[in-house]
Design a protein around this motif. Sequence first.
Motif, PDB file in Angstrom:
ATOM      1  N   ALA A   1       0.588  -0.957   0.239  1.00 56.59           N
ATOM      2  CA  ALA A   1       0.010   0.267  -0.377  1.00 56.59           C
ATOM      3  C   ALA A   1       0.720   1.363  -0.121  1.00 56.59           C
ATOM      4  CB  ALA A   1      -1.022   0.089   1.098  1.00 56.59           C
ATOM      5  N   GLY A   2       2.044   1.383   0.744  1.00 57.10           N
ATOM      6  CA  GLY A   2       2.432   2.208   0.872  1.00 57.10           C
ATOM      7  C   GLY A   2       3.921   2.649  -0.693  1.00 57.10           C
ATOM      8  N   TYR A   3       3.697   1.278  -1.177  1.00 57.70           N
ATOM      9  CA  TYR A   3       4.264   1.453  -2.866  1.00 57.70           C
ATOM     10  C   TYR A   3       3.389   2.430  -3.276  1.00 57.70           C
ATOM     11  CZ  TYR A   3       7.577   0.019  -6.561  1.00 57.70           C
ATOM     12  OH  TYR A   3       8.015  -0.220  -7.691  1.00 57.70           O
ATOM     13  N   ALA A   4       2.124   1.977  -3.769  1.00 58.20           N
ATOM     14  CA  ALA A   4       0.851   1.901  -4.162  1.00 58.20           C
ATOM     15  C   ALA A   4       0.896   3.487  -4.282  1.00 58.20           C
ATOM     16  CB  ALA A   4      -0.404   1.694  -4.076  1.00 58.20           C
ATOM     17  N   ILE A   5       0.826   4.429  -3.280  1.00 55.59           N
ATOM     18  CA  ILE A   5       1.128   6.107  -2.656  1.00 55.59           C
ATOM     19  C   ILE A   5       2.036   6.751  -2.694  1.00 55.59           C
ATOM     20  CG2 ILE A   5       0.755   7.027  -0.438  1.00 55.59           C
ATOM     21  CD1 ILE A   5      -0.710   5.003   0.995  1.00 55.59           C
ATOM     22  N   ALA A   6       3.730   5.836  -2.829  1.00 56.42           N
ATOM     23  CA  ALA A   6       4.681   6.460  -3.703  1.00 56.42           C
ATOM     24  C   ALA A   6       4.639   6.557  -4.695  1.00 56.42           C
ATOM     25  CB  ALA A   6       5.575   5.458  -2.803  1.00 56.42           C
ATOM     26  N   ARG A   7       4.273   5.649  -5.374  1.00 52.82           N
ATOM     27  CA  ARG A   7       3.640   5.463  -6.988  1.00 52.82           C
ATOM     28  C   ARG A   7       2.698   6.534  -7.264  1.00 52.82           C
ATOM     29  NH1 ARG A   7       5.085   0.761 -10.267  1.00 52.82           N
ATOM     30  NH2 ARG A   7       3.394   1.104 -11.403  1.00 52.82           N
ATOM     31  N   ARG A   8       2.009   6.849  -7.174  1.00 55.73           N
ATOM     32  CA  ARG A   8       1.430   8.132  -7.027  1.00 55.73           C
ATOM     33  C   ARG A   8       0.679   8.498  -5.853  1.00 55.73           C
ATOM     34  NH1 ARG A   8      -4.086   6.400 -10.789  1.00 55.73           N
ATOM     35  NH2 ARG A   8      -2.559   4.740 -11.244  1.00 55.73           N
ATOM     36  N   PRO A   9       0.869   9.243  -5.625  1.00 55.09           N
ATOM     37  CA  PRO A   9       1.112  10.536  -4.113  1.00 55.09           C
ATOM     38  C   PRO A   9      -0.975  10.419  -4.141  1.00 55.09           C
ATOM     39  CG  PRO A   9       3.176  11.146  -4.698  1.00 55.09           C
ATOM     40  CD  PRO A   9       2.285  10.690  -6.092  1.00 55.09           C
ATOM     41  N   SER A  10      -0.814  10.687  -5.294  1.00 55.00           N
ATOM     42  CA  SER A  10      -2.838  11.371  -5.135  1.00 55.00           C
ATOM     43  C   SER A  10      -4.067  11.032  -4.284  1.00 55.00           C
ATOM     44  CB  SER A  10      -3.364  11.679  -6.842  1.00 55.00           C
ATOM     45  OG  SER A  10      -3.477  10.466  -7.064  1.00 55.00           O
ATOM     46  N   ARG A  11      -3.478   9.297  -4.656  1.00 55.44           N
ATOM     47  CA  ARG A  11      -4.115   7.938  -4.004  1.00 55.44           C
ATOM     48  C   ARG A  11      -3.823   8.390  -2.608  1.00 55.44           C
ATOM     49  NH1 ARG A  11      -1.882   3.362  -6.154  1.00 55.44           N
ATOM     50  NH2 ARG A  11      -3.648   4.272  -7.368  1.00 55.44           N
ATOM     51  N   ALA A  12      -3.856   8.759  -2.142  1.00 61.24           N
ATOM     52  CA  ALA A  12      -2.729   8.906  -0.413  1.00 61.24           C
ATOM     53  C   ALA A  12      -4.088   9.227   0.552  1.00 61.24           C
ATOM     54  CB  ALA A  12      -1.184   9.739  -0.080  1.00 61.24           C
ATOM     55  N   GLY A  13      -4.651  10.604  -0.624  1.00 65.86           N
ATOM     56  CA  GLY A  13      -6.306  11.323   0.890  1.00 65.86           C
ATOM     57  C   GLY A  13      -7.269   9.640   0.829  1.00 65.86           C
ATOM     58  N   GLY A  14      -7.251   9.171  -0.345  1.00 69.79           N
ATOM     59  CA  GLY A  14      -8.370   8.599  -0.248  1.00 69.79           C
ATOM     60  C   GLY A  14      -8.120   6.544   0.692  1.00 69.79           C
ATOM     61  N   LEU A  15      -7.074   6.032   0.567  1.00 73.89           N
ATOM     62  CA  LEU A  15      -6.697   5.673   1.075  1.00 73.89           C
ATOM     63  C   LEU A  15      -6.568   5.220   2.436  1.00 73.89           C
ATOM     64  CD1 LEU A  15      -6.146   2.441   0.326  1.00 73.89           C
ATOM     65  CD2 LEU A  15      -3.325   2.744   0.257  1.00 73.89           C
ATOM     66  N   GLY A  16      -5.904   6.794   2.659  1.00 75.10           N
ATOM     67  CA  GLY A  16      -5.610   7.449   3.912  1.00 75.10           C
ATOM     68  C   GLY A  16      -6.886   7.241   5.008  1.00 75.10           C
ATOM     69  N   LEU A  17      -7.937   7.661   4.377  1.00 79.46           N
ATOM     70  CA  LEU A  17      -9.240   7.956   5.301  1.00 79.46           C
ATOM     71  C   LEU A  17     -10.107   6.183   5.261  1.00 79.46           C
ATOM     72  CD1 LEU A  17     -11.508   9.789   6.146  1.00 79.46           C
ATOM     73  CD2 LEU A  17     -12.428   9.834   3.519  1.00 79.46           C
ATOM     74  N   LEU A  18     -10.127   5.799   4.070  1.00 76.57           N
ATOM     75  CA  LEU A  18     -10.178   4.098   4.328  1.00 76.57           C
ATOM     76  C   LEU A  18      -9.888   3.944   5.490  1.00 76.57           C
ATOM     77  CD1 LEU A  18     -11.864   1.859   2.344  1.00 76.57           C
ATOM     78  CD2 LEU A  18      -9.998   1.069   2.047  1.00 76.57           C
ATOM     79  N   LEU A  19      -8.096   3.496   5.301  1.00 72.30           N
ATOM     80  CA  LEU A  19      -7.819   3.291   6.638  1.00 72.30           C
ATOM     81  C   LEU A  19      -7.964   3.561   7.539  1.00 72.30           C
ATOM     82  CD1 LEU A  19      -4.485   2.175   4.823  1.00 72.30           C
ATOM     83  CD2 LEU A  19      -6.482   0.608   4.966  1.00 72.30           C
ATOM     84  N   PHE A  20      -8.425   4.826   7.752  1.00 69.97           N
ATOM     85  CA  PHE A  20      -8.951   5.134   8.621  1.00 69.97           C
ATOM     86  C   PHE A  20      -9.889   5.314   9.616  1.00 69.97           C
ATOM     87  CE2 PHE A  20      -8.393   9.154  12.335  1.00 69.97           C
ATOM     88  CZ  PHE A  20      -7.476   8.946  12.608  1.00 69.97           C
ATOM     89  N   LEU A  21     -10.875   4.794   8.450  1.00 69.01           N
ATOM     90  CA  LEU A  21     -12.222   4.932   9.146  1.00 69.01           C
ATOM     91  C   LEU A  21     -12.203   3.629  10.391  1.00 69.01           C
ATOM     92  CD1 LEU A  21     -13.944   4.719   5.992  1.00 69.01           C
ATOM     93  CD2 LEU A  21     -14.173   6.007   7.848  1.00 69.01           C
ATOM     94  N   PRO A  22     -11.199   2.893  10.247  1.00 68.60           N
ATOM     95  CA  PRO A  22     -11.397   2.013  11.194  1.00 68.60           C
ATOM     96  C   PRO A  22     -11.327   2.523  12.875  1.00 68.60           C
ATOM     97  CG  PRO A  22     -10.647   0.938   9.430  1.00 68.60           C
ATOM     98  CD  PRO A  22     -10.963   2.055   9.197  1.00 68.60           C
ATOM     99  N   LEU A  23     -10.589   3.586  12.649  1.00 66.97           N
ATOM    100  CA  LEU A  23     -10.055   4.779  14.160  1.00 66.97           C
ATOM    101  C   LEU A  23     -11.454   5.461  14.153  1.00 66.97           C
ATOM    102  CD1 LEU A  23      -6.340   5.373  13.666  1.00 66.97           C
ATOM    103  CD2 LEU A  23      -7.222   2.855  14.509  1.00 66.97           C
ATOM    104  N   LEU A  24     -12.212   5.447  13.357  1.00 68.32           N
ATOM    105  CA  LEU A  24     -12.995   6.675  13.446  1.00 68.32           C
ATOM    106  C   LEU A  24     -14.368   5.976  14.102  1.00 68.32           C
ATOM    107  CD1 LEU A  24     -14.647   9.338  13.130  1.00 68.32           C
ATOM    108  CD2 LEU A  24     -15.531   8.911  10.964  1.00 68.32           C
TER     109      LEU A  24
END
Lengths: 332, 540
Positions: free
Chosen positions: B363-386
């Motif tokens: 996942a980190g590799y995918a974000i590093a290759r295309r930083p624009s997806r950091a927001g969406g993926l970040g929100l998805l992975l952060f949702l469990p904390l929410l």
Amino acid sequence: MSTYSPFLEVDRLSAAWDGLPVLRAVSFSIDPGEFVVLLGPNGSGKTTLLRCLAGLEKPTSGTIRLGGEDVTSLPTHRRGIGLMFQDPALFPHRTVYENIAYAPLLQRRTRSEVETEVDGLVSLLHLEGFEDRRPDQLSGGERQRVALARTLAARPRLVLLDEPFASIDVELKAELHAEFRQALRTRGTAAIHVTHDREEGLFLGDRVGLLFDGSLEVVGSPADVFEHPRSARAARFLGYNVLDGPSGPVAVRAEDLEIGGSIGGGPSAVVAAVGTLGRETLVILRTELGERLELRTVDPPDGFRPGAPVTVRWQRSVPLPREEASGASPGR
Amino acid sequence: MRRISGDAWSTGPVVAFVLAFALVPVAILFATAVREAGGWNAIGSILSSPLNAASINNSLVQGALSAVLAVALGYPAGIFFGRYSWPGRTVLRSLLIVPFLLPSLVVVLGILDLFGPGGLLLSSTPGLSFFGTGLPAIVAANLVFNIPIVILFTATGCESASVELEETVATLGGTPARAYREVWAGPTWVGAAVGGLLTFLFSALSFAPPLVLCGPRCYTVEARIWSLDQVFLDPTSAGVLALGLVLLFLLPTIAYLWLLSRLRTIPGRRPPARPRVSARDPVAVGLAAETAAVALGVGAVLASVIYRALQPTGGGGAGGAYGALFSSATTARLGISAFGMIGNSLFFATVAAMIAVLLGIPAGYAIARRPSRAGGLGLLLFLPLLLSPVVLAFSLANFWRPLLGGESTIWFLVIVSQSILAIPFALQSIEIPLAGLSPSVREAAETLGATPWGAFLDADLPRVREGLTTAGLFAFAIGLGEFTATYFLVTPQYTTLPVALYRLADARQFAVADADAGLLLLLSLAVFLALVLGGRRVDL
């Protein structure tokens, strides 16, 4: 009887980083409106010297007098000394106009004064049409022009330029050199420019200084500094070959070095590399002692191939002090 | 046949994991709760019932109060950390992460040890008992966790400010105050706002502090959900309240993620040269004094736990509490020996960390290759904390326990829940060094014939080994300290150190609880030492 008083007078200025000396008793002075270039290799203390002058670093000893006033202990914002970095450090959230107007507004000048100042600098530095752009919409050269305009808008008593052209491509660099000199001359602002690029330094400076290992070796006219190197390291930095002549060490220009015979008493050498520079051919030689020599010629003899043994000679040379040359490492 | 793209392979596993073990079970939980509540109209009445409405109010008050105070106290210290150079700065900056890694119960116990009945400070200053119970105690506990977080984010903001720009302002005639406004204020306040929002979220969703320090009148939404499901056996109302919680905290979570993306420093950027603290600089001296006061306060809470654990107790001498912790009486009380609890804690945290890192790498590799997806993926992975650990555990238990066959698979659900809670933080530790990698070495490997995956393994992965170790240790520490979800899920045989700590505190066995907390502190410090001695730096 009137006493001459220089515009900027730096007297025995020293600085250290973690106890290691970076500047060693540097002294020099400049006149109003003068453009002085300090040349030196990387790590020679050029930037530290500028930062001390601007008040961004504290010298360990020495004084700085500007317009007769001792400014050594004044904080940066009260010195009236502008500093331009290699990175133009423009305010990313402000337009070109707002960047240039920054200092006049800080100085609480009237609206019309600010407009006159900014418009004048926009015109002087050929920035018409860019006023509403933000820094990320500008090229490297345009950003440097804006940075100079912003610096000049503060009406500094002295401008310091820390390798501002280092990341600019060669063709644009020559154009910017001319523009910067012209802008500073028009405003009558004195400037100190530091660079490791000897051609840039010799081209730009009213006077040129050579800084090595924190010590200012010489300050003089570009022609004087170039024609009369005072030491082996200065000679090497200025592009000379340093050789042992019949009466001691000498500096020989690359175009004055010749192959063949032993007229100059020169050493034997081996051709290390040969390449064309367009009109000229550049030959790199390596002496028996491992010293690197450069030879430029428009008429290379036949048989110049890497590995070929040769002897070198020269017709013109500049004598160097003996003790400097013996202690110096071979130029590379 | 359409081929699956390389990016899908990279993000697929982590997305599938989070969907399967968090989002789908939670969605089903919400749908079931809404259906069983009798439709959307009934939801309003559940949410507005006095106790539920009070819990929402408590969450907002505790969150807001903690956030404002944490920013007020943490901001000056953050400037001191980010702006100046002083002896011990690097070690102390790393130490700031320790309270975050600790289970909330350790801090709760520290508050009780200092300000609670018989508190260490009460004999000299009886007025401090104000902080021993109720809202002041809860806010004090929240501050111990969260002030270091505000300091960290403010310091990160400070470090991203351009020193060249500050010097330019000075050379243009701007005063230091002007340079602060022009250059430092923006990034440092973004950092403080990130820390403040995280403080708000953590405090509003806190579980142990209201449970132990106050009781039902201070319950947050989180504690109320637990109470509805586990005490009042009303999963429908608990599910509806969980849905309300998600909707209520969605906006601050998005705001947090947005600000965090603004705060991130440019990868590979050289840290700016910092001025040394000078005794002649009154601003620096003031900031140093404030930082020392905050460090003293936070340190005193943690030190009191160790102090109490080592005090003579009952029949035992000094350290008698540890004897009691390992005694057969405690084993009988908890249904598991202390060695069993330590074993469970280490096992769950280790496996959870391995899962978090293994899923985080692609996942980190995918974000590093295309930083624009950091927001969406970040929100998805952060949702469990929410969703909060209680909601996560609640939905996991409802959905997966019947499918997996009852209590024998609880250990699996504990590991899953700890992994999900650790993934966002582990991913960050992996993503930042990956984003800073120059692609040239990987491209060279590809031109030499390596496949993209092979080039990643040969060229990129070895260069981010440090980041992986940091991520692993960080995830391990989060698992080790996780209390809420684990407490919701486990039966006695799977009790961990934090769960035992709560049970001991609940049984008013404070000395033994202190010994348990001391063990957790030591384990967290060991992780911290591993991080610091390896020259690693952890950022939230």
